[in-house]
Structures are given as structure tokens and as C-alpha cells.
Design a protein around this motif. Structure first.
Motif, PDB file in Angstrom:
ATOM      1  N   SER A 118     -10.291   1.112   0.822  1.00 52.64           N
ATOM      2  CA  SER A 118     -10.542  -0.044   1.675  1.00 52.64           C
ATOM      3  C   SER A 118      -9.191  -0.688   1.975  1.00 52.64           C
ATOM      4  O   SER A 118      -8.426  -0.979   1.047  1.00 52.64           O
ATOM      5  N   VAL A 119      -8.873  -0.895   3.261  1.00 48.27           N
ATOM      6  CA  VAL A 119      -7.560  -1.424   3.652  1.00 48.27           C
ATOM      7  C   VAL A 119      -7.752  -2.642   4.551  1.00 48.27           C
ATOM      8  O   VAL A 119      -8.550  -2.605   5.494  1.00 48.27           O
ATOM      9  N   ARG A 120      -7.023  -3.694   4.255  1.00 47.35           N
ATOM     10  CA  ARG A 120      -7.081  -4.904   5.079  1.00 47.35           C
ATOM     11  C   ARG A 120      -5.935  -4.901   6.088  1.00 47.35           C
ATOM     12  O   ARG A 120      -4.767  -4.762   5.715  1.00 47.35           O
ATOM     13  N   PHE A 121      -6.285  -5.046   7.378  1.00 49.09           N
ATOM     14  CA  PHE A 121      -5.289  -5.151   8.444  1.00 49.09           C
ATOM     15  C   PHE A 121      -5.288  -6.593   8.935  1.00 49.09           C
ATOM     16  O   PHE A 121      -6.323  -7.101   9.384  1.00 49.09           O
ATOM     17  N   ALA A 153       0.829  -1.204   0.000  1.00 49.33           N
ATOM     18  CA  ALA A 153       0.000   0.000   0.000  1.00 49.33           C
ATOM     19  C   ALA A 153       0.862   1.252   0.000  1.00 49.33           C
ATOM     20  O   ALA A 153       0.608   2.206  -0.749  1.00 49.33           O
ATOM     21  N   LEU A 154       1.916   1.264   0.808  1.00 47.13           N
ATOM     22  CA  LEU A 154       2.797   2.423   0.862  1.00 47.13           C
ATOM     23  C   LEU A 154       3.506   2.658  -0.458  1.00 47.13           C
ATOM     24  O   LEU A 154       3.660   3.792  -0.902  1.00 47.13           O
ATOM     25  N   ALA A 155       3.957   1.574  -1.102  1.00 45.63           N
ATOM     26  CA  ALA A 155       4.645   1.717  -2.382  1.00 45.63           C
ATOM     27  C   ALA A 155       3.708   2.289  -3.444  1.00 45.63           C
ATOM     28  O   ALA A 155       4.093   3.157  -4.237  1.00 45.63           O
ATOM     29  N   PHE A 156       2.465   1.812  -3.465  1.00 43.75           N
ATOM     30  CA  PHE A 156       1.472   2.335  -4.412  1.00 43.75           C
ATOM     31  C   PHE A 156       1.225   3.818  -4.163  1.00 43.75           C
ATOM     32  O   PHE A 156       1.202   4.624  -5.103  1.00 43.75           O
ATOM     33  N   LEU A 157       1.041   4.203  -2.912  1.00 45.46           N
ATOM     34  CA  LEU A 157       0.767   5.603  -2.586  1.00 45.46           C
ATOM     35  C   LEU A 157       1.974   6.484  -2.874  1.00 45.46           C
ATOM     36  O   LEU A 157       1.823   7.635  -3.312  1.00 45.46           O
ATOM     37  N   ILE A 166       0.816   4.510   6.717  1.00 47.74           N
ATOM     38  CA  ILE A 166      -0.353   4.547   5.818  1.00 47.74           C
ATOM     39  C   ILE A 166      -1.364   5.567   6.312  1.00 47.74           C
ATOM     40  O   ILE A 166      -1.873   6.398   5.554  1.00 47.74           O
ATOM     41  N   CYS A 167      -1.667   5.519   7.604  1.00 46.71           N
ATOM     42  CA  CYS A 167      -2.635   6.468   8.162  1.00 46.71           C
ATOM     43  C   CYS A 167      -2.111   7.896   8.090  1.00 46.71           C
ATOM     44  O   CYS A 167      -2.883   8.838   7.868  1.00 46.71           O
ATOM     45  N   ASN A 168      -0.797   8.092   8.255  1.00 49.05           N
ATOM     46  CA  ASN A 168      -0.225   9.431   8.119  1.00 49.05           C
ATOM     47  C   ASN A 168      -0.462   9.983   6.718  1.00 49.05           C
ATOM     48  O   ASN A 168      -0.776  11.162   6.545  1.00 49.05           O
ATOM     49  N   VAL A 169      -0.305   9.123   5.708  1.00 45.79           N
ATOM     50  CA  VAL A 169      -0.525   9.570   4.335  1.00 45.79           C
ATOM     51  C   VAL A 169      -1.954  10.041   4.150  1.00 45.79           C
ATOM     52  O   VAL A 169      -2.215  11.098   3.576  1.00 45.79           O
ATOM     53  N   PHE A 170      -2.910   9.257   4.651  1.00 47.63           N
ATOM     54  CA  PHE A 170      -4.311   9.623   4.484  1.00 47.63           C
ATOM     55  C   PHE A 170      -4.653  10.891   5.274  1.00 47.63           C
ATOM     56  O   PHE A 170      -5.400  11.743   4.804  1.00 47.63           O
ATOM     57  N   VAL A 171      -4.117  11.021   6.494  1.00 49.75           N
ATOM     58  CA  VAL A 171      -4.418  12.186   7.323  1.00 49.75           C
ATOM     59  C   VAL A 171      -3.808  13.447   6.723  1.00 49.75           C
ATOM     60  O   VAL A 171      -4.441  14.504   6.681  1.00 49.75           O
ATOM     61  N   HIS A 172      -2.569  13.362   6.243  1.00 47.10           N
ATOM     62  CA  HIS A 172      -1.849  14.555   5.816  1.00 47.10           C
ATOM     63  C   HIS A 172      -1.992  14.867   4.331  1.00 47.10           C
ATOM     64  O   HIS A 172      -1.710  15.999   3.919  1.00 47.10           O
TER      65      HIS A 172
END
Length: 443
Positions: free
Chosen positions: A271-274, A253-257, A306-312
Motif C-alpha cells: 500500500s503506497v500513499r501518493f 519507500a525507495l530506501a526501504f526497498l 518506486i513503480c520501476n522496482v515493483f514492475v521489474h
């Protein structure tokens, strides 16, 4: 020995085929390919005329393409969109069989020639005069070329949606051995990362895969390469109207973002699977068409990033779905603790050896930082269990309450990548300080 098989998928076939691209296979392999293409084409075709469909069903699989060519050449069919479904089936089967018959190329050329000839006839057909005594028509106006950007923006958007919007776009991991057998130049533009290979007990390098797993398998992203204006218009449709399902490792996910830093402000549905299962091993995926396997347990460091990317960075994010695997019920004391206590549990579903500081958030608390976002929680393994479903709803409400008290997502300048690195651990998205997009104040 004569060769009859091209050992590449259709989309991966070199422009110039050499002897290294050809092999000899038995008739059983050829029959398997033709039969699979026929079955898949008929199964997915929703626009075939009944007369043509009956003829195709009763014909031999190798003659399928030739019958389509005859139907188009006859001029009896106005809509030939079913040829696209045939090509999609041929592409998918070639991935599964690791190649396709050499003779298919000649059939495809004949089919394309028939389509072009029919289109030429339609464009050059002269209008029929009402009677011989009719007045001669005025001389035609000089022909003017029609360009794609001459179309109204509403029409262009419809074309973009037809090419780019799919019911299920999923991001996962490549299976290491399969990826290493592919030409390296295909992955130069993708950020790579290391995974632990359970077979060799060492880390191996791989990258992510983006696939449409619904009825429409192919995403025609090549239209984004036409020019800057088309790229901007098409990218806005692609990223804002598709739902992106991150089903692989956190690193995928991080590489894609990271590779789409400039598009993060337009992504609207995620949608993210943990994964909480400590016994799961890395499997990746074995080819382009197989399902995305469940990854190993999600590392909290990758999840925080991942959450940092979405928040920021994800200003346009509207819907966020968190999917937990069924091991969550075994890894937590949910029945005794309740939703509030589980939400507040430090090191939730993480090993004791994981690095942890006193004020670190668990993965639920990180997801609850998405202020102003429609947050949904899905936990697998409920299967009609009312007690589990009640707990899931209570935990979802607790996370939503947290999001309501958070500020809205960042609305500062457009995110950019500041490193251009192709190794995830060296990239700006991996940095704890958030080099990709800084915020004023702590996060």
C-alpha cells in the motif's frame, strides 16, 4: 545526588549503564511512568485471569510487576503469556517518556527469575506412580537435546507468524531533530536520504522507520539472525504474509526497498500513499510510537523509480493499493474532465517547474503498469459523497483496464543490489537504467 531514572527506551539501554545514562527526576515523572504502564497493560491484556486482573486493578501502579511475580511463583497459573504484554507496555511507555525508572530493572530481573524457576519445575516434574505396588518403571532413555529446526516445518511456520506477522506494518520517515539525538551506530545499515527542512530552509539527512501500528507493536525480527535456514524460512513468512504500508516520502519507500533488494521477489501486498498537497511540509515522526504524519507532495521522479522496482523486481506482488490524499479533489478538474481525461492528463498533480518530457507518464499511468496485480485505488475525503465515489470507481476501473493490457511482472533472476551504497542518491535503485535489476527492452 542519587539517580533514579534511566534516560533511554528499554530496547536502547546499553548493556553496561554508566553515570551518563542516569538522571534524577521527581516523583511525578516516576508516577506517570508506572501509571501509564499499568493502564496500557490492562487495556491490551486479553488473557489475564479475572482474579489476577482484579488484584492488579486495585493495586498501586509501582506494585504491578511484583504482583505478576507473585502470581507466577504461586504456580496457580498455567499460561503466563500476559507477562509479554506487560513488557510490551513498558517498552512503549519508555519511548514516550524518554526513559524509565531505575528500580524497574530489579523488578524485571525478579520477574524473569520467577518465570525460569516455574519453567524448570514443569520440565523436571516426576510422573506420579499409580500405586505403591506398581512395577518399577524402566530406566529413562538418555536425554536428547531438542533443537528448533527439529520441529516440523508447519510448527516453525506458526512460530514465525506469531513473531513476525502483524496487522499493520508501516514505513515512514524519522523526524530530523529526534533522529540526530540517537546513537549513530543504530542506523548504519539503513539507506539515508535528504529532506527539505522547512525550519532551516536547508536539506537535512534522515532515514526511514519501520513500525507495527496495530495492537501488536513489536516485530521480533531477531529470529532471522539465528542461522541461514531460519533466516530464509522466517523472511519468506515476513515478506510474503505482511502488508507493507508506505506512508512517508517516496524516498523513504525507495530506501526501504533498496535495503531489501534480495527480498523484493517475495513481497506480495503493498500500500503506497501518493501526496498531491503542495502546501504540506516535512514532519517525519517525533518518536517510535507516534503516528506517521502526511509527507510533502510526492516527487514524480521518486514515484517512477518506486513503480520501476515493483514492475521489474516484485515477481510475487499480488495486491497493490494506491492511496491519494484529499487534496487530489482540489488539484484536479475531476468533475469537468471525468476519469478518462484525468488518467491521461500530463503533469497530473505536479508543479509546472517539475522536469517533464513529452512522453513521460503521470503517476496514475506509472501505477497502471503493474500487470497481473490486483490494483485498488483509495482517495481520501470522499466521506459519503456519491459523485466523488463514482469518480473514484471509474478511475480505478480505467487503471485496472490498463494493467490488464500489460505483461505480467518480471520473472527473471532474483534481484540483487549492485552498489551497497548507503546514500539513496548514489544507490543502484536511484539509477534510471535500473541497475538493481535490468529488463530486456524499454520500460
Amino acid at each position: 545526588m542519587p539517580t533514579n531514572w534511566i534516560k533511554h527506551a528499554v530496547s536502547q539501554t546499553p548493556t553496561i549503564i554508566t553515570g551518563d545514562d542516569l538522571v534524577q527526576v521527581d516523583e511525578g515523572k516516576l508516577s506517570e511512568y508506572y501509571q501509564s504502564v499499568k493502564l496500557l497493560s490492562l487495556l491490551r491484556s486479553s488473557v489475564l485471569p479475572d482474579t489476577l486482573k482484579n488484584r492488579l486493578q486495585n493495586s498501586g501502579p509501582p506494585k504491578y510487576c511484583s504482583i505478576l511475580e507473585e502470581a507466577i511463583s504461586s504456580g496457580n497459573f498455567m499460561d503466563t503469556g500476559w507477562t509479554d504484554e506487560y513488557y510490551h507496555a513498558a517498552e512503549e511507555v519508555s519511548f514516550r517518556t524518554r526513559g524509565y525508572p531505575k528500580a524497574s530493572r530489579a523488578q524485571w530481573r525478579s520477574l524473569q527469575d520467577a518465570i525460569r524457576e516455574q519453567e524448570y519445575k514443569e520440565w523436571n516434574e516426576e510422573p506420579i506412580q499409580e500405586s505403591a505396588k506398581s512395577k518399577p518403571s524402566p530406566p529413562p532413555a538418555p536425554a536428547r537435546s531438542r533443537y528448533f529446526l527439529d520441529l516440523p516445518s508447519e510448527i516453525r511456520d506458526q512460530i514465525y507468524r506469531h513473531l513476525l506477522v502483524r496487522e499493520n506494518i508501516s514505513i515512514g520517515d524519522w523526524q530530523v531533530e529526534w533522529l540526530e539525538s540517537q546513537p549513530k551506530n543504530r542506523w548504519l545499515r539503513r539507506t539515508e536520504y535528504d529532506v527539505f527542512d522547512a525550519k532551516t530552509r536547508h536539506k537535512r539527512r534522515t532515514t526511514y522507520t519501520v513500525r507495527s501500528l496495530g495492537r501488536q507493536l513489536f516485530i521480533y525480527t531477531n529470529i532471522m539472525r539465528v542461522n541461514r535456514q531460519v533466516h530464509a524460512e522466517a523472511a519468506k513468512i515476513f515478506y510474503s504474509e505482511n502488508k507493507f504500508n508506505f506512508l512517508g516520502t517516496g524516498d523513504s519507500a525507495l530506501a526501504f526497498l533498496h535495503d531489501r533488494a534480495s527480498k523484493l521477489d517475495t513481497i506480495s501486498k503493498i500500500s503506497v500513499r501518493f501526496m498531491t498537497d503542495p502546501t504540506m511540509r516535512f514532519k517525519g515522526c517525533y518518536n517510535w510510537t507516534c503516528k506517521i504524519f502526511a509527507p510533502p507532495r510526492t516527487f514524480i521522479g521518486a514515484w517512477r523509480r518506486i513503480c520501476n522496482v515493483f514492475v521489474h523486481s516484485s515477481v510475487g506482488l499480488q495486491d497493490f493499493e494506491l492511496i491519494l490524499d484529499a487534496s487530489f479533489w482540489l488539484e484536479t478538474d475531476w468533475r469537468e474532465q471525468g476519469a478518462e481525461a484525468v488518467f491521461a492528463t500530463p503533469r497530473l498533480c505536479q508543479p509546472e517547474s517539475a522536469p517533464w518530457r513529452e512522453h513521460d507518464r503521470n503517476f496514475l499511468q506509472h501505477a497502471a503498469r503493474l500487470g497481473g496485480v490486483n490494483l485498488r485505488l483509495t482517495i481520501e475525503g470522499i466521506e459519503g459523497d456519491r459523485e466523488k465515489d463514482a469518480f473514484r470507481r471509474a478511475l480505478e476501473r480505467r487503471m485496472q483496464e490498463e494493467t490488464f493490457g500489460r505483461p505480467w511482472l518480471a520473472e527473471d533472476s532474483k534481484p540483487v543490489c549492485t552498489c551497497a551504497k548507503r546514500l539513496l542518491s548514489e544507490s543502484c535503485i536511484w539509477d534510471r537504467e535500473g541497475k538493481m535489476r535490468r529488463m530486456n527492452g524499454a520500460y
